[in-house]
Motif scaffolding. Structure first.
Motif, PDB file in Angstrom:
ATOM      1  N   PRO A  48       0.860  -1.220   0.001  1.00  0.00           N
ATOM      2  CA  PRO A  48      -0.130  -0.038  -0.039  1.00  0.00           C
ATOM      3  C   PRO A  48       0.885   1.095   0.061  1.00  0.00           C
ATOM      4  O   PRO A  48       1.899   1.183   0.394  1.00  0.00           O
ATOM      5  N   ILE A  76      -0.203  -8.387  -9.099  1.00  0.00           N
ATOM      6  CA  ILE A  76      -1.292  -7.297  -8.709  1.00  0.00           C
ATOM      7  C   ILE A  76      -2.206  -6.884  -9.882  1.00  0.00           C
ATOM      8  O   ILE A  76      -1.747  -7.076 -10.873  1.00  0.00           O
ATOM      9  N   ASP A  77      -3.383  -6.504  -9.460  1.00  0.00           N
ATOM     10  CA  ASP A  77      -4.160  -6.115 -10.513  1.00  0.00           C
ATOM     11  C   ASP A  77      -3.783  -4.602 -10.918  1.00  0.00           C
ATOM     12  O   ASP A  77      -3.948  -3.799 -10.117  1.00  0.00           O
ATOM     13  N   ALA A  79      -5.165  -2.168 -11.997  1.00  0.00           N
ATOM     14  CA  ALA A  79      -6.022  -1.356 -11.634  1.00  0.00           C
ATOM     15  C   ALA A  79      -6.145  -0.762 -10.152  1.00  0.00           C
ATOM     16  O   ALA A  79      -6.388   0.261  -9.991  1.00  0.00           O
ATOM     17  N   SER A  80      -5.457  -1.846  -9.452  1.00  0.00           N
ATOM     18  CA  SER A  80      -5.447  -1.425  -8.058  1.00  0.00           C
ATOM     19  C   SER A  80      -4.124  -0.747  -7.552  1.00  0.00           C
ATOM     20  O   SER A  80      -3.989  -0.381  -6.565  1.00  0.00           O
ATOM     21  N   GLU A  83      -2.388   4.264  -6.937  1.00  0.00           N
ATOM     22  CA  GLU A  83      -2.037   4.995  -5.527  1.00  0.00           C
ATOM     23  C   GLU A  83      -0.830   4.877  -5.057  1.00  0.00           C
ATOM     24  O   GLU A  83       0.138   5.651  -4.726  1.00  0.00           O
ATOM     25  N   SER A  84      -0.444   3.415  -5.192  1.00  0.00           N
ATOM     26  CA  SER A  84       0.843   3.174  -4.952  1.00  0.00           C
ATOM     27  C   SER A  84       1.998   3.397  -5.765  1.00  0.00           C
ATOM     28  O   SER A  84       3.130   3.739  -5.343  1.00  0.00           O
TER      29      SER A  84
END
Ligand SMILES: Cc1cc2nc3c(=O)[nH]c(=O)nc-3n(C[C@H](O)[C@H](O)[C@H](O)COP(=O)(O)O)c2cc1C
Length: 330
Positions: A48, A76-77, A79-80, A83-84
């Motif tokens: 995160p 990881i996706d 799309a997620s 922010e990271s």
């Protein structure tokens, strides 16, 4: 001094990028490589934003040199990730991606925060897609590479084709573990090399001693590309030591060991055929866990400080290239 478009772009003094070798690509290793003049990489895959920031700040406290952040998009996706990715690009001069198709949206996020974007690619088509997405440099990964690989052909054939296809700095990855092999890709036109397996044996990498011992004892012929360690990510080929594949196949039971998270002490089982990097924080049947290794494994002779690895590779490559330069003694 080996100056290339890559060294000028990222501010290195040697054309070497430490590959983001999973859990071994920690802030200490990245900082040690950066201090020695290379591009150090911290793996922040799946972290995160606040952890991304902490890890990169830790590295920055140890070195003011070039330290990049890496996202392994297989795990990881995409799309997620934004922010990271922002958190990474605000702190690292280079943000690197691997495995999904080059994505202009992620590259734009990196650029908006003022960092450079790079993508490790395995084909000419992927290299062109990375250039079209706006990447600042690419890493051409040959089939010799340790760990997961997109490459389907040998490094020299791929490098040759990629250098003809894109007008970007191109690093070569896969099978480069000595100054001789580094000199070869530089002479062929690469702007540098991304090196993984050699750095697993760096003191700072915190790889499990038995994994490192196995690398030291192995030859290129002992590595094999397969999709054995495919529990969570099926159909993703990787190169590892044959002995670890055979031990995993022979292992009786579903759990081969345990991982203890050094940051909070939480424990998690390591399942048979699970993808992980065998750090010192793992215990159990180490021999049955993935011993990622490239054909570069011949270059792994002992545990060394990362700076010594960088100096050895760059020094030998420079000596060899000087031998070939016009006017030099034969
Ligand atoms: C232990 C290990 C872990 C790796 N993990 C990653 C990773 O998380 N992301 C990535 O882009 N590449 C990863 N790679 C592949 C490297 O980026 C690079 O292509 C490879 O190490 C080059 O070949 P070499 O190992 O012969 O130097 C890994 C390689 C190794 C050896």
């Amino acid at each position: 001094m080996l100056t290339t478009r890559f060294t000028e772009l990222v501010g290195c003094t040697v054309p070497i990028q430490q590959a983001p070798i999973g859990g071994c690509a920690n802030p200490r290793l990245a900082a040690a490589v950066a201090e020695a003049g290379g591009l150090g990489m911290v793996s922040v895959t799946g972290d995160p934003p606040e952890i991304v920031a902490t890890r990169l700040d830790q590295a920055r406290q140890l070195s003011a040199g070039p330290i990049g952040a890496h996202f392994f998009l297989l795990m990881i996706d995409p799309a997620s990730a934004p922010e990271s990715v922002v958190a990474a690009a605000e702190r690292a001069p280079v943000v690197d991606f691997f495995y999904a198709n080059p994505d202009p949206a992620l590259v734009d996020i990196v650029h908006a925060a003022g960092a450079l974007a790079s993508w490790q690619i395995g084909s000419v088509e992927e290299a062109r897609a990375a250039a079209d997405a706006g990447c600042d440099f690419v890493i051409a990964q040959g089939i010799e590479a340790g760990g997961h690989g997109r490459g389907q052909i040998g490094l020299l054939a791929l490098l040759d084709a990629v250098l003809s296809a894109v007008d970007l700095p191109v690093l070569a990855a896969g099978g480069i573990g000595t100054g001789r092999t580094l000199a070869a890709v530089l002479a062929a036109g690469a702007d540098g090399a991304r090196i993984g397996t050699r750095f697993v044996a760096a003191e700072e990498a915190e790889a499990h001693p038995r994994y490192v011992e196995a690398l030291i004892a192995s030859r290129p012929e002992d590595t094999v590309r397969s999709d054995t360690f495919a529990l969570d990510y099926p159909g993703a080929p990787h190169r590892a030591l044959r002995s670890s594949i055979e031990a995993a196949q022979a292992f009786q039971g579903d759990v081969v060991g345990e991982f203890v998270d050094p940051t909070d002490g939480t424990r998690a089982p390591v399942r048979r055929f699970q993808k992980l990097t065998i750090t010192r924080h793992v215990s159990g049947a180490i021999e049955a866990m993935p011993h990622w290794a490239g054909e570069s494994v011949r270059g792994v002779a002992r545990v060394q400080p990362a700076a010594e690895i960088v100096r050895e590779l760059a020094g030998e490559a420079e000596r060899l290239l000087r031998r070939c330069s016009p006017g030099s003694a034969p």
